[in-house]
Motif scaffolding. Structure first.
Motif, PDB file in Angstrom:
ATOM      1  N   UNK A   1       0.812  -1.128  -0.068  1.00  0.00           N
ATOM      2  CA  UNK A   1      -0.022  -0.082   0.141  1.00  0.00           C
ATOM      3  C   UNK A   1       0.947   1.329  -0.045  1.00  0.00           C
ATOM      4  N   UNK A   2       2.130   1.259   0.197  1.00  0.00           N
ATOM      5  CA  UNK A   2       3.057   2.361   0.515  1.00  0.00           C
ATOM      6  C   UNK A   2       4.046   2.282  -0.594  1.00  0.00           C
ATOM      7  N   UNK A   3       3.582   1.650  -1.643  1.00  0.00           N
ATOM      8  CA  UNK A   3       4.705   1.308  -2.793  1.00  0.00           C
ATOM      9  C   UNK A   3       5.204   2.780  -3.383  1.00  0.00           C
ATOM     10  N   UNK A   4       4.492   3.699  -3.675  1.00  0.00           N
ATOM     11  CA  UNK A   4       4.936   4.946  -4.337  1.00  0.00           C
ATOM     12  C   UNK A   4       5.460   5.732  -3.215  1.00  0.00           C
ATOM     13  N   UNK A   5       4.993   5.631  -2.041  1.00  0.00           N
ATOM     14  CA  UNK A   5       5.883   6.271  -0.964  1.00  0.00           C
ATOM     15  C   UNK A   5       7.076   5.848  -0.729  1.00  0.00           C
ATOM     16  N   UNK A   6       7.305   4.564  -0.781  1.00  0.00           N
ATOM     17  CA  UNK A   6       8.726   3.938  -0.499  1.00  0.00           C
ATOM     18  C   UNK A   6       9.537   4.252  -1.719  1.00  0.00           C
ATOM     19  N   UNK A   7       8.986   4.201  -2.886  1.00  0.00           N
ATOM     20  CA  UNK A   7      10.082   4.734  -3.946  1.00  0.00           C
ATOM     21  C   UNK A   7      10.168   6.170  -4.081  1.00  0.00           C
ATOM     22  N   UNK A   8       9.639   6.864  -3.300  1.00  0.00           N
ATOM     23  CA  UNK A   8       9.998   8.425  -3.162  1.00  0.00           C
ATOM     24  C   UNK A   8      10.919   8.116  -1.947  1.00  0.00           C
ATOM     25  N   UNK A   9      10.788   7.491  -1.036  1.00  0.00           N
ATOM     26  CA  UNK A   9      11.755   7.283   0.222  1.00  0.00           C
ATOM     27  C   UNK A   9      13.190   7.024  -0.317  1.00  0.00           C
ATOM     28  N   UNK A  10      13.073   5.875  -1.199  1.00  0.00           N
ATOM     29  CA  UNK A  10      14.667   5.542  -1.635  1.00  0.00           C
ATOM     30  C   UNK A  10      15.209   6.684  -2.498  1.00  0.00           C
ATOM     31  N   UNK A  11      14.428   7.403  -3.617  1.00  0.00           N
ATOM     32  CA  UNK A  11      14.702   8.052  -4.372  1.00  0.00           C
ATOM     33  C   UNK A  11      15.410   9.484  -3.419  1.00  0.00           C
ATOM     34  N   UNK A  12      14.706   9.793  -2.396  1.00  0.00           N
ATOM     35  CA  UNK A  12      15.237  10.773  -1.480  1.00  0.00           C
ATOM     36  C   UNK A  12      16.707  10.594  -1.019  1.00  0.00           C
ATOM     37  N   UNK A  13      17.007   9.423  -0.526  1.00  0.00           N
ATOM     38  CA  UNK A  13      18.372   8.971  -0.290  1.00  0.00           C
ATOM     39  C   UNK A  13      19.252   8.873  -1.334  1.00  0.00           C
ATOM     40  N   UNK A  14      18.695   8.417  -2.384  1.00  0.00           N
ATOM     41  CA  UNK A  14      19.793   8.527  -3.596  1.00  0.00           C
ATOM     42  C   UNK A  14      20.243  10.007  -4.140  1.00  0.00           C
ATOM     43  N   UNK A  15      19.296  10.941  -3.737  1.00  0.00           N
ATOM     44  CA  UNK A  15      19.750  12.394  -4.143  1.00  0.00           C
ATOM     45  C   UNK A  15      20.319  13.261  -2.977  1.00  0.00           C
ATOM     46  N   UNK A  16      20.778  12.474  -1.983  1.00  0.00           N
ATOM     47  CA  UNK A  16      21.493  13.256  -0.866  1.00  0.00           C
ATOM     48  C   UNK A  16      22.527  13.930  -1.325  1.00  0.00           C
ATOM     49  N   UNK A  17      23.027  15.182  -0.581  1.00  0.00           N
ATOM     50  CA  UNK A  17      24.276  15.877  -0.776  1.00  0.00           C
ATOM     51  C   UNK A  17      25.321  14.803  -0.352  1.00  0.00           C
ATOM     52  N   UNK A  18      25.188  14.078   0.853  1.00  0.00           N
ATOM     53  CA  UNK A  18      26.275  13.360   1.240  1.00  0.00           C
ATOM     54  C   UNK A  18      25.872  11.664   0.967  1.00  0.00           C
ATOM     55  N   UNK A  19      26.414  11.082   0.036  1.00  0.00           N
ATOM     56  CA  UNK A  19      26.062   9.853  -0.491  1.00  0.00           C
ATOM     57  C   UNK A  19      26.291   8.826   0.707  1.00  0.00           C
ATOM     58  N   UNK A  20      25.460   7.937   1.063  1.00  0.00           N
ATOM     59  CA  UNK A  20      25.669   6.549   1.823  1.00  0.00           C
ATOM     60  C   UNK A  20      26.519   5.585   1.010  1.00  0.00           C
ATOM     61  N   UNK A  21      27.058   4.828   1.778  1.00  0.00           N
ATOM     62  CA  UNK A  21      27.696   3.631   1.127  1.00  0.00           C
ATOM     63  C   UNK A  21      26.849   2.574   0.566  1.00  0.00           C
ATOM     64  N   UNK A  22      25.713   2.579   0.830  1.00  0.00           N
ATOM     65  CA  UNK A  22      24.535   1.647   0.639  1.00  0.00           C
ATOM     66  C   UNK A  22      23.252   2.064   1.072  1.00  0.00           C
ATOM     67  N   UNK A  23      22.123   1.507   0.518  1.00  0.00           N
ATOM     68  CA  UNK A  23      20.786   1.601   0.693  1.00  0.00           C
ATOM     69  C   UNK A  23      20.372   0.284   0.771  1.00  0.00           C
ATOM     70  N   UNK A  24      19.866  -0.143   2.203  1.00  0.00           N
ATOM     71  CA  UNK A  24      19.297  -1.459   2.326  1.00  0.00           C
ATOM     72  C   UNK A  24      17.712  -1.401   2.576  1.00  0.00           C
ATOM     73  N   UNK A  25      17.017  -1.924   1.636  1.00  0.00           N
ATOM     74  CA  UNK A  25      15.544  -2.154   2.019  1.00  0.00           C
ATOM     75  C   UNK A  25      15.335  -3.655   2.263  1.00  0.00           C
ATOM     76  N   UNK A  26      14.619  -3.406   3.466  1.00  0.00           N
ATOM     77  CA  UNK A  26      14.448  -4.776   4.234  1.00  0.00           C
ATOM     78  C   UNK A  26      12.874  -5.035   4.377  1.00  0.00           C
TER      79      UNK A  26
END
Length: 390
Positions: free
Chosen positions: A75-100
């Motif tokens: 039910x939160x599919x679009x919200x989750x996609x936006x959440x992940x995209x917001x991390x991908x666009x960070x000024x400081x990049x993480x070493x990884x994104x884990x979706x559990x």
């Protein structure tokens, strides 16, 4: 490792959630997966031109960061996609994104297919499944066990981070004394904020509320939708022990071993937390006020010496001494809903107190049953031994 976990972060309407013993481990790592070492400060690193040894001046390396997003429903599919995209666009990049993914095979396969080509991206995205029986807390444990980062940053699947969120959230970790940092989740209402709903109770949505510090400083209870912790410290406290109160439990345990100054709140690190129209309702309000505080009794009992009620006491004082008079004053100045907000605050406090009493009664009954069972076992063992002697 045996960890007590409560059975669901946001219990469905009509359910309180069960208390179960789950085998959830957060295995300590024998070495830093980043591996690189430039030598110890003060070691001899070379010779100057005149043959006199010199010390290499080292610049501290910024810590590596893993961002963890847990999800359980399509039910939160679009919200989750936006959440992940917001991390991908960070000024400081993480070493990884884990979706559990928490016990939802359909969602897991959908996510795995959607981000199938992202393992080679920067940052890479890994999709994994919760391997434990619990829900949010155990999903976070599952992700933390596989994370490569020295700092673990947690973002809800229905929250989108501001562009500089990760930079601001993790900046305090340059101070080695800091163990956990939380940011400010701001509510984004699907249908607008009801005029009667007091901002002091935005915590029922997992959002920042009136009464929190307005500048960086210690905070007893970080908000799970926007928080981070050193991986080594999370390992040291045994991971998340609770599903309903995983953020509170982690905050208290880290503060217990590192001191209250080690857990801080940075309100400049903001995320936008979606609030569906089904939540800003009286039914959701009263149930959260009652059942969250009922569950806290068990959570605090499990913390032992790490438990502290100072934050709850300060919140009650602030809400009753500051917020209620403010609502009355606003009503006197023509705000038609000022009295309604004051009444909601008083009602919320009463419901929280009732939940606390109910939790204490339930805990006392459970402990009494355990003592009775232990006594019966002693007598049964003695009777069996007596029978063998005859």
């Amino acid at each position: 490792m045996r960890i007590l976990m409560l059975a669901q972060s946001y219990p469905p309407i009509g359910q309180e959630g069960d208390v179960r013993n789950l085998s959830v481990g957060l295995a300590p790592r024998s070495q830093d997966v980043t591996g690189a070492s430039t030598g110890q400060p003060g070691s001899k690193a070379g010779q100057s031109e005149n043959g006199v040894s010199s010390e290499r001046r080292q610049i501290p390396r910024p810590p590596t960061i893993s961002v963890i997003i847990c999800a359980y429903t399509e039910d939160r599919w679009e919200l989750m996609r936006q959440s992940v995209a917001s991390v991908q666009g960070q000024s400081l990049q993480p070493c990884e994104i884990i979706v559990c993914i928490d016990h939802n095979e359909i969602l897991f396969h959908r996510c795995a297919a959607y981000w199938a080509d992202s393992a080679a991206c920067t940052p890479p995205i890994r999709v994994i499944q919760n391997k434990y029986d619990g829900h949010l807390g155990s999903a976070r444990n599952t992700a933390a066990e596989t994370a490569a980062g020295e700092i673990l940053a947690f973002l809800d699947d229905d929250a989108a981070a501001d562009k500089d969120w990760l930079q601001i959230l993790t900046d305090p970790y340059h101070d080695e004394r800091i163990g956990a940092v939380g940011g400010r989740p701001l509510p984004v209402f699907e249908a607008g904020r009801p005029a009667w709903f007091p901002v002091q109770f935005d915590w029922v949505f997992g959002c920042a509320y009136d009464g929190l510090p307005t500048s960086r400083g210690p905070l007893a209870h970080l908000i799970g939708a926007n928080m981070s912790v050193r991986r080594t410290l999370l390992e040291q406290v045994g991971g998340f022990h609770s599903d309903n109160h995983d953020d509170m439990d982690m905050s208290h345990r880290v503060a217990h071993i590192r001191g209250r100054e080690a857990v801080i709140y940075e309100p400049a690190a903001t995320v936008r937390h979606f609030v569906p129209a089904s939540r800003p309702t009286w039914k959701y309000f009263w149930r959260r006020c009652f059942f969250v505080n009922k569950g806290k009794v068990e959570a605090f009992a499990q913390m032992g010496d790490a438990a502290a009620l100072g934050a709850e006491t300060r919140f009650v004082w602030y809400a009753l001494a500051k917020a209620v008079p403010r609502g009355i004053s606003q009503a006197a100045k023509g705000d038609a809903y000022g009295l309604a907000r004051s009444a909601a605050i008083i009602a919320g406090m009463g419901l929280a107190a009732a939940g606390h009493v109910a939790g204490r009664i339930e805990l006392a009954r459970r402990l009494r049953r355990q003592r009775q069972q232990a006594t019966r076992q002693v007598f049964d063992t003695a009777a069996q031994a007596g029978g063998r002697e005859k």
